[in-house]
Write an enzyme that holds these catalytic residues in place. Structure first.
Site, PDB file in Angstrom:
ATOM      1  N   HIS A  94      20.799  29.674  24.809  1.00 16.67           N
ATOM      2  CA  HIS A  94      19.436  29.415  25.277  1.00 16.67           C
ATOM      3  C   HIS A  94      18.558  30.660  25.293  1.00 16.67           C
ATOM      4  CE1 HIS A  94      20.369  25.297  26.021  1.00 16.67           C
ATOM      5  NE2 HIS A  94      21.355  25.594  26.847  1.00 16.67           N
ATOM      6  N   ARG A 118      27.334  34.714  24.951  1.00 18.10           N
ATOM      7  CA  ARG A 118      27.446  33.248  24.982  1.00 18.10           C
ATOM      8  C   ARG A 118      27.034  32.757  23.612  1.00 18.10           C
ATOM      9  NH1 ARG A 118      24.725  28.704  28.846  1.00 18.10           N
ATOM     10  NH2 ARG A 118      22.745  29.588  28.111  1.00 18.10           N
ATOM     11  N   ASP A 143      33.413  40.491  16.110  1.00 18.48           N
ATOM     12  CA  ASP A 143      33.360  41.627  15.176  1.00 18.48           C
ATOM     13  C   ASP A 143      32.199  42.573  15.504  1.00 18.48           C
ATOM     14  OD1 ASP A 143      35.552  40.628  13.864  1.00 18.48           O
ATOM     15  OD2 ASP A 143      34.431  39.768  12.183  1.00 18.48           O
ATOM     16  N   GLU A 200      30.444  21.700  31.859  1.00 18.38           N
ATOM     17  CA  GLU A 200      29.073  21.271  32.141  1.00 18.38           C
ATOM     18  C   GLU A 200      28.791  19.878  31.582  1.00 18.38           C
ATOM     19  OE1 GLU A 200      26.424  24.237  30.444  1.00 18.38           O
ATOM     20  OE2 GLU A 200      27.530  24.329  28.566  1.00 18.38           O
ATOM     21  N   ASP A 248      23.272  21.850  33.116  1.00 23.39           N
ATOM     22  CA  ASP A 248      23.829  20.777  32.289  1.00 23.39           C
ATOM     23  C   ASP A 248      24.763  19.893  33.101  1.00 23.39           C
ATOM     24  OD1 ASP A 248      22.704  20.938  29.669  1.00 23.39           O
ATOM     25  OD2 ASP A 248      23.738  22.841  29.404  1.00 23.39           O
TER      26      ASP A 248
HETATM   27  C1  3PY Z   1      23.562  25.589  32.519  1.00 23.32           C
HETATM   28  O1  3PY Z   1      23.119  25.721  33.665  1.00 23.32           O
HETATM   29  O2  3PY Z   1      23.774  24.507  31.977  1.00 23.32           O
HETATM   30  C2  3PY Z   1      23.856  26.787  31.752  1.00 23.32           C
HETATM   31  O3  3PY Z   1      24.385  26.677  30.670  1.00 23.32           O
HETATM   32  C3  3PY Z   1      23.482  28.105  32.330  1.00 23.32           C
HETATM   33  O4  3PY Z   1      23.138  29.012  31.382  1.00 23.32           O
HETATM   34 MG    MG Z   2      24.397  24.762  29.871  1.00 19.09          MG
END
Ligand code: 3PY
Ligand code: MG
Length: 264
Positions: A46, A71, A85, A147, A173
């Site tokens: 994100h 991430r 890498d 999530e 999420d």
């Molecule tokens: C979420 O809150 O879903 C996340 O992935 C946080 O970055």
């Molecule tokens: Mg998320």
């Protein structure tokens, strides 16, 4: 190979404060890296960051003591391997919903015979050291994000997977998956219960429990609850919160609670 300082800290039972980068800038990465975070995550999901911007951000983080993490945008072996890498010392992978997702993720982070990581450590050799290959499987951390509803349903199987170091909760999420509003600090009892459940199961399996939070105060509460790894929002949220507070101080107004962001 350079040791992974957060792996050591977590093994000693200490908590880890993780910074989070969404702005594609080596300068903001450098600024954040110098503030005392134990680790800093370059967010290619994100965050507004692509592979080309990530490299100079890792280089900037190398001038600090923060352990560089990434991430990934998705559970994609090609992206995971390229970020390793580039020198990432751990990967946070979104939307781990099944044990197969988790197994594929872990495999992307481990050289044969443990996994399917392709050899070509490039910049990781410069950051990790010439003996990178011999220590990479030991030092690189794997954190799968829980999530989704399926992630919750399959939680114990996912946590049983050898090679997965821990889980990271994406509270926004997760809340959406449970039919609630996307919020880092939800007051919906269903979400509160799910977050506590994930933390407890991770602890029962001896795995790291991490969570994304909306602020330092919220992250401090999560540490008290027993989370070992917390993120007090990303740098864009910290920047906008500080800017709003400065303007409010000059105007002599008190910021309403609604002025606080959601960590993004
Ligand atoms: C979420 O809150 O879903 C996340 O992935 C946080 O970055
Ligand atoms: Mg998320």
């Amino acid at each position: 190979m350079r040791e992974n300082a957060i792996r050591k800290k977590l093994a000693a039972g200490e908590s880890v404060i993780n910074g989070w980068l969404a702005i594609p800038s080596s300068y903001s990465a450098e600024v954040m890296g110098h503030q005392g975070f134990d680790s800093v995550t370059v967010d290619l999901q994100h965050g507004m960051i692509g592979m080309d911007a990530a490299l100079p951000m890792f280089q900037a983080l190398s001038s600090t003591s923060a352990v560089p993490l990434a991430r990934v945008p998705w559970n994609d072996p090609a992206q995971i391997m390229k970020l390793l890498d580039s020198g990432a010392y751990g990967i946070i992978c979104p939307m781990i919903s099944t044990v197969d997702d988790a197994a594929s993720f872990v495999s992307s982070c481990r050289y044969p015979p443990k996994g399917q990581r392709s050899f070509g450590p490039a910049r990781a050799l410069l950051y990790g050291g010439a003996d990178y290959y011999s220590g990479a499987d030991r030092e690189i951390m794997t954190l799968g994000m829980i999530e989704t509803q399926a992630g919750l349903d399959n939680l114990d199987k996912i946590l049983s997977l050898e090679g997965l170091d821990g889980i990271y909760i994406g509270p926004n999420d997760l809340a959406l998956a449970l039919g609630s509003q996307p919020k880092s600090e939800s007051d919906d009892p269903v979400v509160i219960q799910a977050v506590a459940h994930i933390r407890e199961r991770a602890k029962a399996h001896g795995k790291i429990a991490g969570i994304f939070c909306s602020s330092g105060d919220a992250a401090a509460r999560r540490v008290k609850e027993g989370f070992q790894m917390v993120t007090p929002g990303n740098e864009a949220a910290l920047l906008s919160t500080a800017a709003k507070a400065a303007i409010a101080a000059i105007r002599g107004v008190t910021l309403p609670a609604s002025a606080a962001g959601n960590g993004y």
